[in-house]
Design a protein around this motif. Structure first.
Motif, PDB file in Angstrom:
ATOM      1  N   GLY A   1       6.034  -2.595   5.362  1.00 19.23           N
ATOM      2  CA  GLY A   1       7.137  -1.719   4.987  1.00 19.23           C
ATOM      3  C   GLY A   1       7.582  -1.940   3.548  1.00 19.23           C
ATOM      4  N   ALA A   2       7.514  -3.197   3.105  1.00 15.19           N
ATOM      5  CA  ALA A   2       7.960  -3.537   1.752  1.00 15.19           C
ATOM      6  C   ALA A   2       6.959  -3.142   0.684  1.00 15.19           C
ATOM      7  CB  ALA A   2       8.234  -5.035   1.660  1.00 15.19           C
ATOM      8  N   THR A   3       5.702  -2.967   1.059  1.00 20.12           N
ATOM      9  CA  THR A   3       4.654  -2.707   0.065  1.00 20.12           C
ATOM     10  C   THR A   3       3.976  -1.354   0.219  1.00 20.12           C
ATOM     11  OG1 THR A   3       3.060  -3.915   1.450  1.00 20.12           O
ATOM     12  CG2 THR A   3       4.165  -5.158  -0.291  1.00 20.12           C
ATOM     13  N   ARG A   4       4.301  -0.623   1.261  1.00 27.21           N
ATOM     14  CA  ARG A   4       3.640   0.671   1.487  1.00 27.21           C
ATOM     15  C   ARG A   4       3.828   1.585   0.279  1.00 27.21           C
ATOM     16  NH1 ARG A   4       6.364   2.132   5.618  1.00 27.21           N
ATOM     17  NH2 ARG A   4       4.967   1.273   7.212  1.00 27.21           N
ATOM     18  N   HIS A   5       5.046   1.644  -0.241  1.00 24.56           N
ATOM     19  CA  HIS A   5       5.328   2.491  -1.400  1.00 24.56           C
ATOM     20  C   HIS A   5       5.616   1.668  -2.656  1.00 24.56           C
ATOM     21  CE1 HIS A   5       5.343   5.996   1.180  1.00 24.56           C
ATOM     22  NE2 HIS A   5       6.189   5.408   1.997  1.00 24.56           N
ATOM     23  N   ALA A   6       5.388   0.365  -2.577  1.00 27.16           N
ATOM     24  CA  ALA A   6       5.572  -0.519  -3.736  1.00 27.16           C
ATOM     25  C   ALA A   6       4.523  -1.626  -3.622  1.00 27.16           C
ATOM     26  CB  ALA A   6       6.987  -1.090  -3.760  1.00 27.16           C
ATOM     27  N   PRO A   7       3.248  -1.291  -3.819  1.00 26.84           N
ATOM     28  CA  PRO A   7       2.174  -2.244  -3.519  1.00 26.84           C
ATOM     29  C   PRO A   7       2.197  -3.518  -4.357  1.00 26.84           C
ATOM     30  CG  PRO A   7       1.330  -0.314  -4.685  1.00 26.84           C
ATOM     31  CD  PRO A   7       2.718   0.004  -4.292  1.00 26.84           C
TER      32      PRO A   7
END
Length: 316
Positions: A154-160
């Motif tokens: 969830g933390a990296t899906r849109h902020a890899p």
């Protein structure tokens, strides 16, 4: 401020972090919102994370929530600051030296904070920020591996390249928590390989080696960081990160630089350490917790040694 010598500043002199703190101290909610909204992308997460280290952050954010109770931004900032507030109740000592009453208060606070963060997630599941602070709280709440991974996704899906989330997931994968040395290094090296040149993410390599070093015992504790292959990997990570031509000073950069300075100092790679200290100035952070003693003292001693030996070849 930095030319006057080392001064302890949890925000390491970051003006945006201080601006948010000042706005909330003065109860200027509109200014607090302006500061956060004007901060782009992953830096917004680093800003909120940096704010959490400042004095009374949770109480100040709670005042904002009380004034604007139906807004998700104050709740997000409160939840982020609350994770650190919970850890303050536990303290920094090892488990066997921590009182039962401290653990009870820690878990009470953490449950309260996680409830807030889950409410923020429910309002916008695509926002990586609340997921990031749920990654941070996963160790304290003893989330299982599947749940910790769900939060990290969830933390990296849109902020890899979310450095804050990666740093906390690295901690989760350490042997002292729920992983192993091998798992920790696979995670750190994989993130480093995929990170854009100049990113802060390769600091994970320095953090992983520091974690491995402090877990060593006996004679190995003196030898691990000085191994040629460790020194070489630290230099390669710095070249891809803080020494790369594309690197820029984004919010939170002094933490990564301090982590590299510490790793090079313990490795006795004094020329590399001196190069990092050159860029840091007097910006010391609590990332020196890996070595005994106050952070400012350890920073000062290591910098002095690095500058005295910066022109000497690194011993094999």
């Amino acid at each position: 401020m930095w030319s006057m010598g080392l001064r302890w500043d949890p925000a390491a002199g970051d003006p945006t972090v201080h601006a948010l703190h000042r706005a909330l101290r003065s109860r200027n909610w509109a200014e607090a919102r302006r500061v956060v909204d004007a901060t782009p992308g992953d830096e917004r997460i680093a800003l909120i994370d940096g704010f959490a280290y400042l004095p009374n952050a949770y109480a100040l954010a709670s005042g904002w929530v009380a004034a604007e109770s139906h807004d998700r931004l104050p709740a997000l900032v409160q939840g982020a600051a609350g994770v650190r507030w919970a850890w303050e109740a536990r303290g920094a000592r090892v488990a066997k030296l921590t009182r039962q009453s401290q653990f009870e208060e820690f878990h009470r606070r953490l449950a309260l904070v996680e409830r807030t963060l889950w409410e923020v997630v429910a309002d916008d599941e695509d926002d990586p920020a609340p997921w990031t602070f749920l990654v941070k709280s996963a160790r304290g709440s003893r989330a299982d591996r599947g749940e910790a991974q769900r939060r990290f996704v969830g933390a990296t899906r849109h902020a890899p390249f979310n450095t804050v989330a990666h740093a906390h997931m690295l901690q989760y994968r350490c042997r002292k928590w729920f992983g192993s040395h091998e798992e920790m290094f696979v995670f750190a090296r994989s993130a480093t390989r995929t990170a854009p040149a100049g990113s802060l993410l390769p600091v994970l390599v320095a953090l992983a080696h520091s974690e491995r070093w402090v877990s060593s015992g006996g004679e190995e504790v003196w030898n691990y960081m000085r191994a040629p292959e460790v020194r070489a990997e630290l230099r390669a990570a710095a070249e891809r990160s803080i020494w790369h031509a594309d690197h820029r000073h984004s919010i939170g950069w002094p933490r990564a630089w301090n982590s590299f300075a510490l790793a090079f100092s313990v490795a006795r790679d004094w020329p590399s350490a001196a190069r990092v200290f050159d860029g840091l100035g007097n910006r010391v952070t609590d990332d020196w917790h890996y070595v005994l003693g106050p952070a400012r003292l350890r920073f000062r001693l290591a910098r002095r040694k690095a500058y005295a030996n910066r022109d000497l070849p690194v011993a094999a």
